[in-house]
Design an enzyme around this catalytic site. Structure first.
Site, mmCIF file in Angstrom:
data_model
loop_
_atom_site.group_PDB
_atom_site.id
_atom_site.type_symbol
_atom_site.label_atom_id
_atom_site.label_comp_id
_atom_site.label_asym_id
_atom_site.label_seq_id
_atom_site.Cartn_x
_atom_site.Cartn_y
_atom_site.Cartn_z
ATOM 1 N N ALA A 22 -2.379 -12.867 2.420
ATOM 2 C CA ALA A 22 -1.388 -11.837 2.538
ATOM 3 C C ALA A 22 -2.064 -11.047 3.675
ATOM 4 C CB ALA A 22 -1.333 -11.114 1.068
ATOM 5 N N MET A 23 -1.186 -10.905 4.741
ATOM 6 C CA MET A 23 -1.789 -10.297 6.120
ATOM 7 C C MET A 23 -1.077 -8.761 5.982
ATOM 8 S SD MET A 23 -2.187 -13.053 8.744
ATOM 9 C CE MET A 23 -3.196 -12.046 9.837
ATOM 10 N N SER A 24 -1.695 -7.674 5.789
ATOM 11 C CA SER A 24 -0.967 -6.439 5.783
ATOM 12 C C SER A 24 -0.924 -5.774 7.063
ATOM 13 C CB SER A 24 -1.604 -5.483 4.674
ATOM 14 O OG SER A 24 -2.808 -5.204 5.222
ATOM 15 N N GLY A 25 -1.882 -6.177 7.984
ATOM 16 C CA GLY A 25 -2.105 -5.617 9.324
ATOM 17 C C GLY A 25 -3.408 -4.818 9.541
ATOM 18 N N GLY A 26 -4.023 -4.688 8.449
ATOM 19 C CA GLY A 26 -5.171 -3.887 8.259
ATOM 20 C C GLY A 26 -6.373 -4.940 8.700
ATOM 21 N N VAL A 27 -7.680 -4.119 8.517
ATOM 22 C CA VAL A 27 -8.966 -4.780 8.926
ATOM 23 C C VAL A 27 -9.170 -5.971 7.936
ATOM 24 C CG1 VAL A 27 -10.302 -3.139 8.417
ATOM 25 C CG2 VAL A 27 -11.189 -4.757 10.082
ATOM 26 N N ASP A 28 -8.789 -5.439 6.667
ATOM 27 C CA ASP A 28 -9.421 -6.355 5.618
ATOM 28 C C ASP A 28 -8.830 -7.702 5.493
ATOM 29 O OD1 ASP A 28 -11.359 -4.399 4.991
ATOM 30 O OD2 ASP A 28 -9.888 -3.177 3.718
ATOM 31 N N SER A 29 -7.353 -7.769 5.579
ATOM 32 C CA SER A 29 -6.939 -8.886 5.208
ATOM 33 C C SER A 29 -6.940 -9.628 6.705
ATOM 34 C CB SER A 29 -5.285 -8.699 4.965
ATOM 35 O OG SER A 29 -4.691 -7.752 5.953
ATOM 36 N N CYS A 65 2.763 -2.693 -7.371
ATOM 37 C CA CYS A 65 2.869 -3.293 -6.216
ATOM 38 C C CYS A 65 1.978 -4.767 -6.274
ATOM 39 C CB CYS A 65 2.542 -2.579 -4.898
ATOM 40 S SG CYS A 65 2.765 -3.603 -3.394
ATOM 41 N N CYS A 91 2.203 4.139 0.585
ATOM 42 C CA CYS A 91 2.555 3.477 1.658
ATOM 43 C C CYS A 91 4.080 3.780 2.033
ATOM 44 C CB CYS A 91 2.089 2.055 2.023
ATOM 45 S SG CYS A 91 3.247 1.125 0.796
#
Length: 396
Positions: free
Chosen positions: A19-26, A113, A210
């Site tokens: 699951a790629m949210s666009g943040g550094v962690d994912s 969510c 968000c």
């Protein structure tokens, strides 16, 4: 033979949806698994009308984030898909958020969510794609138990731990989920992002709410549930009217500032009565609660919930994400369950989560939790306080 994700098979033969949210962690999660040889597929969810939030710092699942996730996927060489979950998100998260606030609660949309969108709908999509697991960038970990099932445990980095927001994860979901960052610190994750050459290495962390592009959640609630912004009375513990307000949505339990009244001693919001549109205020000692009534319990401890609770189960609970777990007893009561806090807690708000742990610190195991329905005090502090005048001047 088990691989690094505790799954059977070689990494190259194991498909993992991230699951790629666009943040550094994912992004680090996807890059790390790709570097280990897994067959990684990145999926980004479009959860709301991202146009208004594209340029807002701290937003997630918005236009810029989708662009960032796509760039990361291209950089590390994995397929990437954007799925439109906007209708599902509105129905399961935004509408629920507005309803909760309108009823005088203080909801945590991240929990809903994770429960309804990421770990239900997206997890089902991952299975359809033939994945062996769904991996996320959450700071939480899971451990294999002797019977083969998995336990959810706190992250190694206590300052980043997100276990509070994942208490509603079911046992079946845990079997399919993996959290590669659970034993890392945030600085370590950012350093990995730099090593992988990811442009998001220094990207700002996302905010909890968000879907609020202006940062003012009352705007959304006022549009969706106009009754939540109707004026009403501010009353003391004895029911005396001491001020007016422009909607209960502007208040939360424990709030001190912004009440619009003056008094001889500090006043705090003690409770919200949505039916009468009343905001009840009192002294700080009136905030301390000892018993919490729960709804929608999710149990991921050992055995069945009733058997585990018995005549009373000693555990540790967290009633807000920013507070440390404290000792408590979980008991069956009136056809449901309640928690008795050993030392009491201030500002317990309906709608928040009460999460169960087996220890007060370290990588404690998450035993489950529930949503706070109501809270009471075993003492008579409020009744005693109501008998003496607190407010000497109304509405400053």
């Amino acid at each position: 033979m088990l691989n690094s994700l505790d799954l059977q098979g070689r990494p190259q033969d194991t498909r993992i949806v991230v699951a790629m949210s666009g943040g550094v962690d994912s992004s680090v999660t996807a890059a790390l698994l790709k570097s280990e040889g897994y067959d990684v597929v990145g999926i980004t969810l479009q959860l709301y009308d991202h146009g208004a939030a594209t340029h807002r710092k701290g937003a997630c699942c918005a236009g810029q984030d989708i662009h960032d996730a796509r760039n990361v996927a291209e950089r590390i060489g994995i397929p990437h898909y954007v799925l439109d979950y906007e209708n599902r998100f509105r129905e399961s998260v935004i509408d629920n958020f507005a309803d909760s606030y309108a009823s005088g609660e203080t909801p945590v949309p991240c929990i809903e969510c994770n429960r309804s969108i990421k770990f239900r709908d997206l997890l089902a999509t991952a299975r359809e794609l033939g994945a062996a697991a769904l991996a996320t960038g959450h700071y939480v970990a899971s451990r294999r138990l002797p019977d083969g099932s998995r336990a959810l445990v706190c992250a190694a980095d206590a300052d980043r731990d997100q276990s509070y927001f994942l208490f509603a994860t079911t046992r079946e979901q845990l079997d399919f989920l993996r959290f590669p960052l659970g034993d890392m610190t945030k600085p370590q994750a950012r350093e990995l992002a730099r090593r992988f050459g990811l442009d998001v290495a220094d990207k700002q962390d996302s905010q909890d709410i968000c879907f609020v592009p202006t940062g003012r959640y009352t705007d959304i609630i006022g549009r969706l549930r106009p009754n939540a912004v109707e004026p009403g009375d501010i009353v003391d513990l004895g029911g005396r009217v001491i001020g007016k307000h422009q909607g209960i949505v502007h208040f939360t339990v424990g709030q001190r500032r912004g009440l619009g009244i003056a008094s001889s001693a500090p006043l705090y919001v003690v409770r919200l009565d949505a039916g009468s549109r009343r905001v009840v205020v009192g002294p700080r000692e009136a905030l301390r609660m000892d018993r919490i009534q729960l709804r929608d319990i999710n149990w991921i401890g050992d055995g069945a919930l009733d058997a585990a609770v018995g005549d009373g189960l000693e555990l540790f609970v967290r009633v807000r994400s920013t507070r440390a777990p404290q000792p408590a007893w979980l008991r069956a009561a009136d056809g449901g369950y309640e928690v008795e806090l050993v030392a009491g807690e201030e500002g317990v708000s309906p709608g928040q989560a009460c999460v169960f742990y087996d220890a007060s610190s370290g990588q404690a195991r998450v035993l489950g939790g529930g949503f706070i329905k109501s809270a009471t005090s075993r003492g008579a502090v409020r009744e005693a306080a109501a008998s003496r005048p607190l407010v000497e001047a109304v509405r400053g």
